[in-house]
Write an enzyme that holds these catalytic residues in place. Structure first.
Site, PDB file in Angstrom:
ATOM      1  N   GLU A  93       0.814  -1.214   0.000  1.00 34.03           N
ATOM      2  CA  GLU A  93       0.000   0.000   0.000  1.00 34.03           C
ATOM      3  C   GLU A  93       0.847   1.264   0.000  1.00 34.03           C
ATOM      4  OE1 GLU A  93      -2.110   0.735   3.940  1.00 34.03           O
ATOM      5  OE2 GLU A  93      -1.726  -1.416   4.035  1.00 34.03           O
ATOM      6  N   CYS A 106       3.694   8.413   0.364  1.00 32.74           N
ATOM      7  CA  CYS A 106       4.304   7.507   1.335  1.00 32.74           C
ATOM      8  C   CYS A 106       4.323   6.119   0.707  1.00 32.74           C
ATOM      9  CB  CYS A 106       3.465   7.528   2.609  1.00 32.74           C
ATOM     10  SG  CYS A 106       3.946   6.288   3.813  1.00 32.74           S
ATOM     11  N   CYS A 113       6.977  -7.205   6.907  1.00 33.02           N
ATOM     12  CA  CYS A 113       8.133  -6.687   7.637  1.00 33.02           C
ATOM     13  C   CYS A 113       8.515  -7.689   8.709  1.00 33.02           C
ATOM     14  CB  CYS A 113       7.755  -5.355   8.287  1.00 33.02           C
ATOM     15  SG  CYS A 113       9.116  -4.539   9.153  1.00 33.02           S
ATOM     16  N   CYS A 120       2.468  -2.159  15.344  1.00 37.42           N
ATOM     17  CA  CYS A 120       2.403  -1.991  13.888  1.00 37.42           C
ATOM     18  C   CYS A 120       1.698  -3.157  13.196  1.00 37.42           C
ATOM     19  CB  CYS A 120       3.830  -1.850  13.346  1.00 37.42           C
ATOM     20  SG  CYS A 120       3.885  -1.617  11.565  1.00 37.42           S
ATOM     21  N   CYS A 334      -1.046   2.446   9.589  1.00 35.19           N
ATOM     22  CA  CYS A 334      -0.033   1.741   8.833  1.00 35.19           C
ATOM     23  C   CYS A 334      -0.353   0.265   8.601  1.00 35.19           C
ATOM     24  CB  CYS A 334       1.285   1.842   9.581  1.00 35.19           C
ATOM     25  SG  CYS A 334       1.474   3.398  10.425  1.00 35.19           S
TER      26      CYS A 334
HETATM   27  N1  SAH Z   1      10.227   0.475   9.342  1.00 30.81           N
HETATM   28  C1  SAH Z   1      10.319   1.888   9.311  1.00 30.81           C
HETATM   29  C2  SAH Z   1       9.253   2.587   8.500  1.00 30.81           C
HETATM   30  C3  SAH Z   1       7.845   2.103   8.572  1.00 30.81           C
HETATM   31  S1  SAH Z   1       6.651   2.694   9.668  1.00 30.81           S
HETATM   32  C4  SAH Z   1      10.367   2.441  10.708  1.00 30.81           C
HETATM   33  O1  SAH Z   1      10.258   1.673  11.655  1.00 30.81           O
HETATM   34  O2  SAH Z   1      10.576   3.639  10.862  1.00 30.81           O
HETATM   35  C5  SAH Z   1       6.577   4.420   9.741  1.00 30.81           C
HETATM   36  C6  SAH Z   1       6.329   4.932  11.150  1.00 30.81           C
HETATM   37  O3  SAH Z   1       5.022   4.588  11.637  1.00 30.81           O
HETATM   38  C7  SAH Z   1       7.300   4.366  12.174  1.00 30.81           C
HETATM   39  O4  SAH Z   1       7.710   5.372  13.046  1.00 30.81           O
HETATM   40  C8  SAH Z   1       6.439   3.337  12.894  1.00 30.81           C
HETATM   41  O5  SAH Z   1       6.967   3.023  14.138  1.00 30.81           O
HETATM   42  C9  SAH Z   1       5.114   4.051  12.935  1.00 30.81           C
HETATM   43  N2  SAH Z   1       3.948   3.199  13.195  1.00 30.81           N
HETATM   44  C10 SAH Z   1       3.717   1.936  12.814  1.00 30.81           C
HETATM   45  N3  SAH Z   1       2.525   1.503  13.257  1.00 30.81           N
HETATM   46  C11 SAH Z   1       1.985   2.525  13.929  1.00 30.81           C
HETATM   47  C12 SAH Z   1       0.758   2.695  14.618  1.00 30.81           C
HETATM   48  N4  SAH Z   1      -0.138   1.726  14.712  1.00 30.81           N
HETATM   49  N5  SAH Z   1       0.531   3.894  15.204  1.00 30.81           N
HETATM   50  C13 SAH Z   1       1.439   4.892  15.112  1.00 30.81           C
HETATM   51  N6  SAH Z   1       2.596   4.795  14.485  1.00 30.81           N
HETATM   52  C14 SAH Z   1       2.888   3.620  13.899  1.00 30.81           C
END
Ligand code: SAH
Length: 349
Positions: A93, A106, A113, A120, A334
C-alpha cells in the site's frame, strides 16, 4: 546478486544491455525516458521502441509491474490510499497526501516486515519479500500518472523496513533523484528506520541531503524493548551515536518519531528523559498518537496528555510537533489496508 528488471536498471546498465542485445546505444536513453519521465506502466506503451526489442527486454530482464487493485479517497482531506498488486500477486500500500507545500507520497519498501514492532499492523504476518527498486518507484510513478498530481515529496514510511532492504532502497534513491527521471530533490525525501545502526552509518557516508527519521518511541532501552524487538540488538546510545554521525556528515536535522501509547510511554517524566537524551543533537520530534490496531489493545492518550508531552519537550528546548492525522475515514493506520484485504480474501476462500 539480485537480478534487476528494466525499471530498476541505471541508464548505464540499460546501455550495456543494448550492446549485449545487439541494439544501438541510443535506444537506452529512449527507454529510460519512457520509464522514468513518461512513467509508462508497461513495455507496450513504448511506441517508438521496435516490437522485437520490447520482446527481447521482456525475455531478458522483464518489467516488474505495479497495478492498482483498489483506491480510496478521503472525503475529509483528499488523502488517497492505494493498494497495489505486484507481479507475484503480493500486495503493497501507498498513500498520497496533499499539503499546501506540495504532494507527498508515502511508499512501502517491503512486502510485510520482520521487525516485529508491537503496535504496527504491517509486521503481523512477517516478511514476505523485499521490493525491487522498480516496485518502490512504481508506486510513486503510478500515483503521479493516474492522479495527474505532481509528486514533490517522497517518504519511506509505508510497510517494511527500508534499511532491511538497503541496496534496493539505495538504488531506488539514485533513480528517483536522477535529473533524467522524475528528478525529486534529495531534500524532499525522508527515510524512516526503526534504527538499524550500521546502515545509518553507511548512509551517512554517502553525504546525501535526504532526511533521516528514527522511530524511537521510547526514552529508555528497557521500555523500547517492550515495544520494538530491534531494541534488543541496538541500544539508544548506539542509535544516538549513529545519528550524530549522520548529522556531522550531512548537516541534516534528524527527525525522531515517537508514537504515544496511553499508559505506556506518554507520561511527563518520559518526555523529560527523552529531552535529556536528545538535547545534544540537532533534531526534531514528531509525536504520533498511536493508531489503534485490531490485534492489540494499544490506545491513544487523551488530547491533554499529548499536548502536555509536547509542552514538556519544548520546555526542555526540544522542537516537537504532533502529527496531523490524515485520511482518518480511509483506514489511516499503517498496514491496515493490506491486512484487511488479506483477511477478506481468506474469508471468501
Ligand atoms: N520500518 C520503518 C518505516 C515504517 S513505519 C520504521 O520503523 O521507521 C513508519 C512509522 O510509523 C514508524 O515510526 C512506525 O513506528 C510508525 N507506526 C507503525 N505503526 C503505527 C501505529 N499503529 N501507530 C502509530 N505509528 C505507527
Amino acid at each position: 546478486m539480485e537480478t534487476y528488471d528494466i525499471r530498476s536498471m541505471t541508464l548505464e546498465e540499460i546501455e550495456a544491455l543494448m550492446v549485449t542485445l545487439g541494439e544501438p546505444k541510443f535506444r537506452a536513453k529512449q527507454i529510460y525516458e519512457w520509464l522514468h519521465k513518461k512513467l509508462v506502466q508497461s513495455l507496450d506503451e513504448m511506441t517508438n521502441i521496435p516490437l522485437a526489442l520490447r520482446e527481447k527486454i521482456k525475455q531478458e530482464v522483464g518489467f516488474a509491474a505495479v497495478e492498482e487493485e483498489t483506491k480510496s479517497v478521503s472525503k475529509i482531506d483528499g488523502t488517497t490510499k492505494f493498494l497495489f498488486k505486484l507481479q507475484d500477486g503480493s500486495m503493497v500500500e501507498s498513500v498520497l497526501m496533499k499539503y499546501k507545500h506540495g504532494n507527498s507520497v508515502c511508499i512501502s519498501s517491503q512486502v510485510g516486515c520482520r521487525m516485529g514492532c508491537r503496535f504496527c499492523a504491517s509486521t503481523i504476518g512477517g516478511l514476505t519479500r523485499n521490493l525491487l527498486p522498480s516496485e518502490m518507484l512504481g508506486q510513486i510513478y503510478y500515483i503521479q500518472k493516474s492522479t495527474q498530481e505532481r509528486v514533490s515529496n517522497v517518504v519511506l514510511m509505508g510497510t517494511g523496513e527500508p534499511f532491511d532492504n538497503y541496496d534496493n532502497f539505495f538504488r531506488m534513491l539514485h533513480l528517483l533523484t536522477n535529473p533524467q527521471g522524475l528528478n525529486i530533490s534529495q531534500r524532499n525525501i525522508t527515510v524512516s528506520t526503526c534504527g538499524i545502526v550500521p546502515k545509518i552509518k553507511e548512509l551517512a557516508k554517502e553525504h546525501l541531503q535526504i532526511t533521516l527519521a528514527i522511530s524511537l518511541h521510547s526514552p529508555t532501552d528497557e521500555m523500547r524493548k517492550e515495544l520494538m524487538p530491534i531494541a534488543n540488538r541496538y541500544s539508544i546510545d548506539e542509535i544516538m551515536e549513529a545519528c550524530e554521525d549522520y548529522f556531522n556528515e550531512t548537516k541534516r536535522r534528524i527527525t525522531f518519531e515517537y508514537s504515544l501509547v496511553a499508559g505506556v510511554n506518554d507520561k511527563p517524566e518520559h518526555a523529560t528523559i527523552l529531552a535529556n537524551r536528545l538535547k545534544q543533537l540537532n533534531c526534531h520530534v514528531n509525536l504520533i498518537p498511536v493508531n489503534p490496531i485490531e490485534e492489540r489493545d494499544f490506545r491513544q492518550p487523551e488530547q491533554e496528555s499529548i499536548q502536555n508531552f509536547r509542552k514538556m519537550l519544548e520546555k526542555n528546548r526540544i522542537n516537537a510537533t504532533i502529527r496531523r492525522e490524515m485520511g482518518r475515514d480511509i483506514q489511516g493506520a499503517c498496514g491496515q489496508l493490506r491486512k484487511n484485504y488479506q483477511k477478506n480474501i481468506q474469508q471468501t476462500k
